[in-house]
Write a protein that holds these residues in place. Structure first.
Motif, PDB file in Angstrom:
ATOM      1  N   PRO A 168       0.892  -1.407  -0.119  1.00 14.41           N
ATOM      2  CA  PRO A 168      -0.003  -0.062  -0.175  1.00 14.41           C
ATOM      3  C   PRO A 168       0.957   1.300   0.116  1.00 14.41           C
ATOM      4  O   PRO A 168       1.760   1.439   0.597  1.00 14.41           O
ATOM      5  CB  PRO A 168      -0.723  -0.061   1.460  1.00 14.41           C
ATOM      6  N   MET A 169       0.319   2.286  -0.724  1.00 19.41           N
ATOM      7  CA  MET A 169       1.355   3.344  -0.800  1.00 19.41           C
ATOM      8  C   MET A 169       1.607   4.207   0.269  1.00 19.41           C
ATOM      9  O   MET A 169       2.717   4.825   0.514  1.00 19.41           O
ATOM     10  CB  MET A 169       0.485   4.445  -1.913  1.00 19.41           C
ATOM     11  N   ASP A 170       0.683   4.003   1.324  1.00 22.97           N
ATOM     12  CA  ASP A 170       0.698   5.102   2.540  1.00 22.97           C
ATOM     13  C   ASP A 170       1.538   4.324   3.261  1.00 22.97           C
ATOM     14  O   ASP A 170       2.134   4.951   4.462  1.00 22.97           O
ATOM     15  CB  ASP A 170      -0.637   5.177   3.234  1.00 22.97           C
ATOM     16  N   GLN A 171       2.150   3.023   3.199  1.00 21.65           N
ATOM     17  CA  GLN A 171       2.907   2.447   3.898  1.00 21.65           C
ATOM     18  C   GLN A 171       4.493   2.775   3.500  1.00 21.65           C
ATOM     19  O   GLN A 171       5.403   2.702   4.266  1.00 21.65           O
ATOM     20  CB  GLN A 171       2.810   1.107   4.065  1.00 21.65           C
ATOM     21  N   LEU A 172       4.411   2.888   2.245  1.00 21.03           N
ATOM     22  CA  LEU A 172       5.855   3.128   1.428  1.00 21.03           C
ATOM     23  C   LEU A 172       5.950   4.658   1.420  1.00 21.03           C
ATOM     24  O   LEU A 172       7.337   5.038   1.649  1.00 21.03           O
ATOM     25  CB  LEU A 172       5.925   2.524   0.013  1.00 21.03           C
ATOM     26  N   TYR A 173       5.293   5.407   1.364  1.00 24.87           N
ATOM     27  CA  TYR A 173       5.664   6.720   1.047  1.00 24.87           C
ATOM     28  C   TYR A 173       5.177   7.683   2.365  1.00 24.87           C
ATOM     29  O   TYR A 173       4.175   8.077   2.578  1.00 24.87           O
ATOM     30  CB  TYR A 173       4.685   7.339   0.072  1.00 24.87           C
ATOM     31  N   SER A 174       5.776   7.288   3.506  1.00 25.29           N
ATOM     32  CA  SER A 174       5.375   7.953   4.869  1.00 25.29           C
ATOM     33  C   SER A 174       6.673   8.300   5.390  1.00 25.29           C
ATOM     34  O   SER A 174       7.821   8.317   5.043  1.00 25.29           O
ATOM     35  CB  SER A 174       5.187   6.733   5.657  1.00 25.29           C
ATOM     36  N   SER A 175       6.557   9.152   6.560  1.00 24.25           N
ATOM     37  CA  SER A 175       7.565   9.865   7.269  1.00 24.25           C
ATOM     38  C   SER A 175       8.643   8.838   7.891  1.00 24.25           C
ATOM     39  O   SER A 175       9.778   9.093   7.795  1.00 24.25           O
ATOM     40  CB  SER A 175       7.026  10.750   8.533  1.00 24.25           C
ATOM     41  N   LEU A 176       8.057   7.585   8.321  1.00 26.16           N
ATOM     42  CA  LEU A 176       8.862   6.749   8.872  1.00 26.16           C
ATOM     43  C   LEU A 176       9.902   6.239   7.711  1.00 26.16           C
ATOM     44  O   LEU A 176      11.150   5.872   7.901  1.00 26.16           O
ATOM     45  CB  LEU A 176       8.067   5.298   9.423  1.00 26.16           C
ATOM     46  N   THR A 177       9.330   5.762   6.842  1.00 25.83           N
ATOM     47  CA  THR A 177      10.052   5.136   5.469  1.00 25.83           C
ATOM     48  C   THR A 177      11.068   6.193   5.094  1.00 25.83           C
ATOM     49  O   THR A 177      12.207   6.003   4.889  1.00 25.83           O
ATOM     50  CB  THR A 177       9.426   4.713   4.270  1.00 25.83           C
ATOM     51  N   SER A 178      10.948   7.407   4.966  1.00 24.07           N
ATOM     52  CA  SER A 178      11.835   8.439   4.319  1.00 24.07           C
ATOM     53  C   SER A 178      12.862   8.480   5.492  1.00 24.07           C
ATOM     54  O   SER A 178      13.974   8.890   5.057  1.00 24.07           O
ATOM     55  CB  SER A 178      11.310  10.017   4.148  1.00 24.07           C
ATOM     56  N   THR A 179      12.713   8.590   6.753  1.00 22.05           N
ATOM     57  CA  THR A 179      13.378   8.548   7.844  1.00 22.05           C
ATOM     58  C   THR A 179      14.550   7.511   7.716  1.00 22.05           C
ATOM     59  O   THR A 179      15.863   7.554   7.639  1.00 22.05           O
ATOM     60  CB  THR A 179      12.716   8.457   9.183  1.00 22.05           C
ATOM     61  N   TYR A 180      13.890   6.081   7.267  1.00 25.89           N
ATOM     62  CA  TYR A 180      14.708   5.050   7.052  1.00 25.89           C
ATOM     63  C   TYR A 180      15.716   5.310   6.214  1.00 25.89           C
ATOM     64  O   TYR A 180      17.014   5.157   6.144  1.00 25.89           O
ATOM     65  CB  TYR A 180      13.911   3.831   6.957  1.00 25.89           C
ATOM     66  N   TRP A 181      15.261   6.140   4.911  1.00 20.51           N
ATOM     67  CA  TRP A 181      16.266   6.114   3.899  1.00 20.51           C
ATOM     68  C   TRP A 181      17.237   7.118   4.139  1.00 20.51           C
ATOM     69  O   TRP A 181      18.471   7.162   3.722  1.00 20.51           O
ATOM     70  CB  TRP A 181      15.417   6.792   2.670  1.00 20.51           C
ATOM     71  N   ILE A 182      17.022   8.315   5.078  1.00 19.29           N
ATOM     72  CA  ILE A 182      17.613   9.392   5.541  1.00 19.29           C
ATOM     73  C   ILE A 182      18.973   8.587   6.110  1.00 19.29           C
ATOM     74  O   ILE A 182      20.196   9.006   5.895  1.00 19.29           O
ATOM     75  CB  ILE A 182      17.072  10.333   6.115  1.00 19.29           C
ATOM     76  N   MET A 183      18.428   7.780   7.105  1.00 16.30           N
ATOM     77  CA  MET A 183      19.507   7.304   8.267  1.00 16.30           C
ATOM     78  C   MET A 183      20.286   6.218   7.240  1.00 16.30           C
ATOM     79  O   MET A 183      21.591   6.112   7.340  1.00 16.30           O
ATOM     80  CB  MET A 183      18.844   6.814   9.505  1.00 16.30           C
ATOM     81  N   GLY A 184      19.692   5.191   6.679  1.00 16.45           N
ATOM     82  CA  GLY A 184      20.513   4.284   6.216  1.00 16.45           C
ATOM     83  C   GLY A 184      21.343   4.626   4.853  1.00 16.45           C
ATOM     84  O   GLY A 184      22.286   4.239   4.750  1.00 16.45           O
ATOM     85  N   GLY A 185      20.797   5.794   4.183  1.00 16.85           N
ATOM     86  CA  GLY A 185      21.243   6.061   3.046  1.00 16.85           C
ATOM     87  C   GLY A 185      22.384   7.009   3.316  1.00 16.85           C
ATOM     88  O   GLY A 185      23.547   6.998   2.739  1.00 16.85           O
ATOM     89  N   GLY A 186      22.442   7.693   4.307  1.00 13.78           N
ATOM     90  CA  GLY A 186      23.407   8.774   4.599  1.00 13.78           C
ATOM     91  C   GLY A 186      24.499   8.689   5.989  1.00 13.78           C
ATOM     92  O   GLY A 186      25.551   8.869   5.504  1.00 13.78           O
ATOM     93  N   MET A 187      23.864   7.636   6.413  1.00 13.25           N
ATOM     94  CA  MET A 187      25.047   7.455   7.647  1.00 13.25           C
ATOM     95  C   MET A 187      26.359   7.041   7.296  1.00 13.25           C
ATOM     96  O   MET A 187      27.404   7.376   7.613  1.00 13.25           O
ATOM     97  CB  MET A 187      24.389   6.804   8.796  1.00 13.25           C
ATOM     98  N   PHE A 188      26.227   5.889   6.288  1.00 12.75           N
ATOM     99  CA  PHE A 188      27.544   5.056   6.036  1.00 12.75           C
ATOM    100  C   PHE A 188      28.383   5.803   5.487  1.00 12.75           C
ATOM    101  O   PHE A 188      29.584   5.824   5.673  1.00 12.75           O
ATOM    102  CB  PHE A 188      26.930   3.726   5.326  1.00 12.75           C
TER     103      PHE A 188
END
Lengths: 297, 280
Positions: free
Chosen positions: B55-75
């Motif tokens: 479902p779109m609302d589970q993928l396009y959410s503030s929690l998911t974007s936080t995951y991408w910010i952390m996972g994508g940027g931290m390393f």
């Protein structure tokens, strides 16, 4: 109070210290004199456990610096030639951080010391904006907190203006007089050592070449100068007492002759004696003498 | 007394401007990634959601974007700042001569190093949490509070969906804490090099070199069979906390290895530091 026993140190195979030993008694200002690179800072570094000794040991109040560093240094404050503080912090914050490493930071005591070193007005300014003199005052404040019994000074007056040097000298002498502070003062400035220290050790090329009382050295007479006329009488007395001509009417006589005997002979021969001046050996003379002796050997 | 000394060490660390460089860059990074997520990402995400029956609302959410910010940027980005701070902590003070002032106090070298190491570790963990909090805060501003969490990590073969906000948030929060522990390895590496007689920049570069070499090797297809020997693989294991069935044994094993590595780096760094002479 501070005992240095047979210190040895090599840097990359080159000998820096060759079995240095001396003792600084309680309440004494002891000068450590030597050229740049003679081994003064290395000695001080070993006393502070910043440099490891290849041999020998340092004791502060009978506690070994090498075996119980923290306990031995509890009674020690130190100042370096160019004290490096955290420039991005205020003087007060620097004091809190550095003094906090020794234990509790006492605000009242710190305020008192800051006032004594004359930094009250600027203590909350960033250290980056301090002049060299102000940094030295801050270094002095941190060295005096909480309450050391021994002060180690590594060329602290280098780079200070004459007024600053005098202030610093008076402050240290007062500390000794008022609080019985023991001071090891490391310098290549003979005049400072002469004016401030009770005892002196001279190091040359890592070796202790002299240790003694500064006053004894100064009193160690080289002879006396006499100014008299007429010249022919003076000439005969110079020949008789192994004198040396300095000018037409002034001569230098060696210390093995009594002043009274020379003057009596001059007056007896009808001469007028204008001036008799004792010639004393300065610390500089002693220093140069020992430096020369040691380089010849 | 240790705590008051640690406070002093943290005061020094956070009084320096360059300590905040990472915070500023990450705020900019978060703004950039969220802008792109909103402007460009929405359509792509919708496509992905449809293809994977999420479902779109589970993928396009503030929690998911936080995951991408952390996972994508931290390393790749965060490691630079951890290496910078870790590399500075001893070497910069040694270079500036501050260490002589510190070591003239009645304090052992071990204690000085412990204070510095703890300060670096606190910086690292709090930095990761800071990125998590600001990342989530900005995501909420951009996308609102609703929605679940969708995690996709092809390297670890993870694809998980948490429709409820509560579970998604808890998983992400715990994951972020473990990510903080993982990033301590970069700080420990930089700290280790910082204990040697070298410039702070050299310590930072050495730490980053080791980290990136390990990362590149780990991602080589022909080394996939032995990827468990690489540090960066172990560091990535925080993401398993976001998998539906959490492989606890693997996580415990990885964090035991990372902890052992951190302790070893500290001990060897301390031995090097202890043997050093501090001279003008």
């Amino acid at each position: 109070m501070l005992r240095i026993e047979n210190l040895e140190k090599r840097f990359a195979g080159k000998i820096a210290l060759k079995g240095i030993s001396f003792e600084v008694k309680r309440g004494v200002i002891h000068g450590l004199l030597g050229h740049n690179g003679a081994g003064k800072s290395t000695t001080l570094g070993i006393v502070l456990a910043m440099i490891s000794a290849d041999g020998g040991e340092v004791f502060i109040d009978d506690v070994s610096v090498q075996k119980e560093q923290a306990r031995a240094l509890r009674k020690v404050g130190a100042i370096f030639e160019a004290p490096s503080f955290y420039d991005y912090m205020s003087g007060w914050e620097n004091l809190k951080v550095l003094v906090g490493l020794s234990g509790k930071f006492d605000h009242g005591q710190a305020l008192d010391i800051v006032e004594r070193v004359g930094l009250s007005d600027r203590i909350h300014s960033k250290v980056g904006a301090y002049s060299h003199g102000m940094r030295q005052r801050l270094a002095l404040a941190q060295a005096l907190l909480p309450e050391p019994e021994v002060l180690l000074l590594d060329e602290p007056t280098d780079g200070l203006d004459p007024e600053g040097i005098k202030w610093f000298r008076d402050f240290i002498v007062n500390l000794r007089n008022e609080r019985g502070m023991t001071v090891l003062f490391n310098s290549h400035l003979l005049s400072e050592v002469e004016l401030m220290c009770d005892r002196v050790s001279i190091i040359r090329e890592g070796e202790l070449v002299f240790e003694g009382d500064v006053n004894d050295l100064r009193d160690d007479r080289l002879g006396f100068k006499i100014s008299a006329e007429p010249m022919d009488v003076l000439k005969s007395v110079v020949e008789e007492f192994d004198g040396e001509w300095l000018t037409e009417s002034r001569c230098l006589f060696p210390p093995e002759h009594q002043v009274a005997n020379v003057v009596e002979r001059l007056v007896g021969a009808g001469a007028k004696v204008h001036e008799v001046t004792p010639v004393r050996r300065s610390l500089e003379d002693v220093y140069l003498e020992f430096s020369k002796e040691s380089s010849c050997s | 007394m240790f705590l008051s000394q640690l406070r002093g060490e943290l005061r020094k660390l956070f009084a320096r401007r360059r300590t905040y460089l990472g915070y500023v860059v990450f705020i900019v990074f978060e703004v950039l990634i969220l802008t792109l997520w909103v402007k460009v990402g929405r359509e792509k995400v919708a496509e992905l959601a449809e293809r994977n029956l999420i479902p779109m609302d589970q993928l396009y959410s503030s929690l998911t974007s936080t995951y991408w910010i952390m996972g994508g940027g931290m390393f790749l980005l965060g490691s630079i700042y951890f290496a910078l701070v870790g590399g500075d902590i001893v070497a910069k003070e040694s270079e500036d001569g501050n260490l002589r002032m510190v070591l003239s106090r009645p304090v052992s070298r071990l204690r000085v190093l412990l204070l510095k190491y703890f300060a670096v570790i606190i910086y690292t963990v709090t930095f990761v949490i800071f990125v998590g909090i600001t990342g989530y805060g900005m995501s909420v501003l951009a996308l609102g509070t609703g929605g679940g969490l969708c995690v996709w990590n092809p390297n670890l073969y993870i694809l998980s969906v948490y429709p409820g906000w509560g579970e998604g948030f808890t998983r992400l929060f715990v994951g972020a804490c473990f990510m903080g522990l993982s990033m301590c390895v970069v700080s420990s590496l930089a700290f280790f090099f910082s204990c040697f007689k070298m410039k702070p920049a050299a310590a930072t570069i050495m730490a980053l070199s080791v980290f990136f070499i390990d990362f590149v090797l780990q991602n080589m297809p022909f080394l996939r069979g032995v990827k468990h020997v690489f540090i960066t693989y172990r560091m990535e294991n925080w993401a398993y906390l976001l998998q539906e069935e959490i492989p606890w044994a693997r996580i415990v094993e990885s964090y035991a290895i990372l902890s052992g590595l951190n302790i070893s780096l500290f001990i060897v760094g301390w031995m090097v530091f202890q043997s050093r002479d501090f001279k003008t």
